[in-house]
Design an enzyme around this catalytic site. Structure first.
Site, mmCIF file in Angstrom:
data_model
loop_
_atom_site.group_PDB
_atom_site.id
_atom_site.type_symbol
_atom_site.label_atom_id
_atom_site.label_comp_id
_atom_site.label_asym_id
_atom_site.label_seq_id
_atom_site.Cartn_x
_atom_site.Cartn_y
_atom_site.Cartn_z
ATOM 1 N N ASP A 50 0.885 -1.020 0.084
ATOM 2 C CA ASP A 50 -0.046 -0.126 0.047
ATOM 3 C C ASP A 50 0.966 1.196 0.012
ATOM 4 O O ASP A 50 2.204 1.140 0.348
ATOM 5 C CB ASP A 50 -1.023 -0.025 1.163
ATOM 6 C CG ASP A 50 -2.206 0.786 0.966
ATOM 7 O OD1 ASP A 50 -2.011 1.712 -0.016
ATOM 8 O OD2 ASP A 50 -3.217 0.856 1.595
HETATM 9 C C1 BGC Z 1 -5.088 3.449 -0.189
HETATM 10 C C2 BGC Z 1 -5.054 2.167 -1.216
HETATM 11 C C3 BGC Z 1 -4.921 2.828 -2.617
HETATM 12 C C4 BGC Z 1 -3.514 3.581 -2.759
HETATM 13 C C5 BGC Z 1 -3.101 4.309 -3.795
HETATM 14 C C6 BGC Z 1 -3.589 4.133 -0.272
HETATM 15 O O1 BGC Z 1 -3.699 5.235 0.652
HETATM 16 O O2 BGC Z 1 -5.074 2.680 1.208
HETATM 17 O O3 BGC Z 1 -6.298 1.688 -1.202
HETATM 18 O O4 BGC Z 1 -4.990 2.121 -3.607
HETATM 19 O O5 BGC Z 1 -3.417 4.721 -1.560
HETATM 20 O O6 BGC Z 1 -4.123 5.382 -4.122
#
Ligand code: BGC
Length: 742
Positions: free
Chosen positions: A269
């Site tokens: 993530d």
């Molecule tokens: C989120 C993810 C997301 C990623 C990219 C993160 O803060 O938890 O679900 O895909 O950002 O935007």
């Protein structure tokens, strides 16, 4: 011989894309030969790469891309959020939208709504549609779907997930995964795992017994990987047993790659990697979003500071880490690239097509749950004269906000507009009153709602204006609920209470004082408290419906679509009834976070503790009535490897056509370990014309009757009696049949 098209972004601009076409000669490199075995291609590519090139493969070069190897013609890998539509293009290093004019998309309903359809075909349609949009936008990896289990109604991100039941989530995630990937776009199933709250998502350190881990929190991920064939998985932000998920030995190495045989790439993530050593050893294969200096805001060269960049490279040079450790990660990233960016058979995709809007509208309508309908107040009668629509959510954009799932939709149909449009067909007059002011903003990373929602009236004036108009209306349709602002349904924050915000309860009571025909339509991805539940005759759970939200809602309110959605999670009467909030447990939790309730999540908890929910898991009414006959089992007993066929006749005895979700639950009559009163093990959605009947069939394998036993670290099947309970909801069982495992 096939052509290979390599699209390589030029320098640091996501906007400039150069495409070259190369034709490998028969004696050319194996990695460019599309007919060669993918594993041979991986080894060949790997053997040609320098240390620096390999290192480049395992971390980001921009907010959403990794660089590939230009010298070898291995293209960049482009990711995108996910999971309800394709995210707007952002600047190279920033979250802010880049201001493109060609990146508007169709917003599909939130995944809670998809789960509420209990319809595997609609999940396939969803995956196909969003996959085509991703492909058209030249994306290789779609950051979704999310399948974290609904543990508490306060989790700000529940709307992106598929509810509280591992079987339902598993069944619904698989078709989505398969259809997205048919487009040559990988899914990235998230957030693996145990990411069940937001506020302290970077600090919460979850622990739980293995039984709960295997029975409740992992099955949907396992199904996505093993049955869906997911090509990538996103490691979550939180910790599990003291180790960050992005470098978690047990969950990533032992379970995901080991027990499940996952051969795809684990992607971090964004900003979820915190250490080099553990990440090198058992962590993610591809690092994104690490917030090294300057990287939250537009610096261009911080990527080499990532854990899987300079520290890894220098560690290999100094002998601290091995080339094998790097090669293992590069293989997985190459596999992902061969399956997506270098897949010569991928289609072109399309965006904003009529078919995509139709899919969004259909999924939205089929997911709407009719919670209550006293006196058959709904559907709206054609001979009505006047409808008053009340509430901010009838006019507020809900596709913007909520965090990374925020979208730039080509259009979003509001409930008010759709109700007016549909009512016009029957010459029904429709008026609107706001009645409360919630959150007038509507903006996320530069995408801003064009609607000005400011209102100078006081709370009293707003209510007085609404009740004045409500008096002589045939129906008052209150469209409220939550929204995508902080502490509502929103990533990064959790809700602070179960109640409706902005004084909506008082508005509903005031409307009821002047008109009994109040219909409450709740736009939310979470359960809310309903102190007025006994006085409001009709309630619908409308979710976040995306681009076609208003149309989907109007379809159900006017009876053009007979509601068939069923709740994918329990609505508690009060917060303390929920397992995660028993005995006033701390929430949200920073630091050690033990899941005391174990496997008793959602309806498993309510039934076990004999707590009556507000609305039960699986609940959802229809405009028609379904009658169930007696369930029958093909045998009275099965062996360890046996299967049983269960059948039940279902008849539509009402006067309109409709679909019923027939649900199969299993009860273990006696077991060594405590088991839930019942657990979902099957469901089928049948569409029946008035008077029509069908025999619904379930195949039940003995395998599905097992529970996880921590003491042997394995699944156990215990002999004895079981009861198959079949019905219309977890609290509305119509017929049952007993059988034995011998
Ligand atoms: C989120 C993810 C997301 C990623 C990219 C993160 O803060 O938890 O679900 O895909 O950002 O935007």
């Amino acid at each position: 011989m096939k052509l290979i098209k390599n699209c390589i972004a030029v320098l640091a601009s996501a906007a400039v894309v150069a495409c070259t076409t190369t034709t490998p000669s028969s004696s050319g490199p194996i990695y460019l030969d599309n007919n060669a075995d993918i594993e041979d291609r991986i080894e060949d590519a790997l053997s040609r790469m320098t240390l620096e090139e390999k290192i480049d493969m395992v971390h980001a070069q921009s907010k959403f891309s990794s660089p590939g190897v230009k010298r070898l013609g291995i293209p960049e890998l482009w990711t995108t959020d996910g999971p309800h539509g394709i995210r707007t293009e952002v600047f190279w290093d920033e979250w802010e939208q880049a201001g493109w004019t060609n990146d508007s998309i169709v917003a599909f309903p939130a995944l809670t709504c998809l789960a509420a359809t209990w319809d595997r075909d609609l999940s396939a349609l969803y995956g196909k549609s969003i996959g085509e949009e991703a492909r058209y936008r030249e994306k290789d990896v779609l950051l979704g779907p999310g399948v974290n289990i609904y543990r508490t109604p306060l989790n700000g991100r529940n709307f992106e997930y598929m509810g509280e039941d591992p079987y339902l989530a598993s069944q619904m995630v698989v078709p989505y995964v398969q259809e997205v990937q048919n487009n040559g776009v990988a899914v990235c199933v998230k957030h693996f795992a145990l990411n069940n709250e937001e506020t302290f998502r970077h600090q919460t350190d979850v622990d739980l017994d293995d039984r709960a881990l295997y029975e409740i929190y992992l099955p949907a991920f396992k199904a996505a990987v093993q049955e869906g064939g997911a090509w990538s998985v996103m490691a979550a932000y939180n910790l599990y047993r003291g180790q960050y998920l992005c470098s978690n030995e047990r969950l990533l190495d032992d379970i995901l790659r080991g027990e499940w045989g996952f051969d795809g790439a684990v992607i971090s993530d964004w900003g979820g990697v915190h250490e080099t050593d553990a990440t090198v050893k058992y962590g993610v294969d591809l690092e994104f979003g690490t917030w090294t200096d300057g990287l939250t805001m537009g610096a261009t060269n911080g990527y080499d500071a990532y854990h899987l960049a300079a520290p890894f490279r220098e560690g290999i040079k100094s002998g601290k880490y091995t080339m094998d450790q790097l090669d293992a990660k590069v293989r997985r990233v190459l596999r992902l690239i061969f399956r997506t960016a270098m897949n010569p058979d991928k289609p072109f995709g399309n965006i904003g097509s009529e078919a995509h809007y139709a899919a969004a509208r259909k999924i939205g309508a089929e997911g709407i749950v009719l919670l209550k309908n006293d006196g058959n107040l709904l559907p709206i009668k054609a001979d009505s004269k006047k409808i008053l629509v009340v509430g901010e959510n009838a006019i507020k954009m809900m596709t913007i906000g909520g965090g990374s799932s925020s979208l730039k939709a080509m259009h979003e149909i509001f409930a008010f507009d759709a109700i007016k449009e549909r009512a016009a067909q029957d010459n029904i007059e429709v008026e609107y009153e706001r009645a409360y002011v919630g959150d007038i903003t509507g903006s996320y990373n530069g995408v801003t709602s064009p609607y000005d929602l400011s209102d100078p009236r006081s709370a009293e004036e707003l209510i007085a204006d609404a009740t004045a108009k409500a008096k002589d209306a045939d129906y008052v349709i209150f469209v409220g609920g939550l929204n995508k602002s902080n502490n509502q349904d929103c990533e990064g924050t959790d809700r602070r209470s179960l109640g409706l915000p902005y004084g909506q309860d008082a508005v509903i009571e005031a409307l009821l004082d002047v008109n009994p025909n109040v219909i409450v339509a709740l736009v939310s991805g979470n359960a809310v408290a309903m102190p007025w539940v006994d006085s409001v005759p009709a309630i619908v759970q409308a979710w976040y419906g995306g681009s076609e939200a208003g149309h989907s809602l109007a379809d159900v309110l006017f009876g053009d679509v007979n509601p068939s959605g069923k709740l994918p999670f329990t609505f508690p009467k009060q917060l303390s009834d929920s397992p995660a909030h028993q005995d006033g447990l701390r929430f949200p939790v920073r630091g050690k976070n033990y899941y005391n309730e174990g496997i008793f999540v959602g309806y498993r908890w309510f039934e076990n503790k004999e707590i009556e929910p507000l609305f039960a898991f699986g609940h959802g009414l229809s405009y028609t009535t379904f009658e169930y006959g007696d369930a029958k089992a093909s045998k009275t007993s099965i062996g360890e490897n046996g299967t049983l066929k269960l059948t039940v006749p279902v008849k539509n005895v009402g006067s309109v056509a409709g679909a019923e979700v027939v649900q199969l639950y299993i009860r273990d009559v006696e077991s060594s370990l405590p088991r839930p009163v019942k657990e979902l093990k099957g469901f089928e959605k049948v569409y029946l014309e008035p008077g029509q009947s069908a025999t619904v069939e379930f195949e039940l394998a003995a395998e599905a009757l097992k529970y996880y036993d921590d003491s042997i670290a394995d699944w156990r099947l215990e002999k004895g009696d079981f009861i198959a309970l079949i019905g219309s909801a977890s609290d509305d069982i119509r017929t049952s049949v007993q059988f034995a495992v011998k």
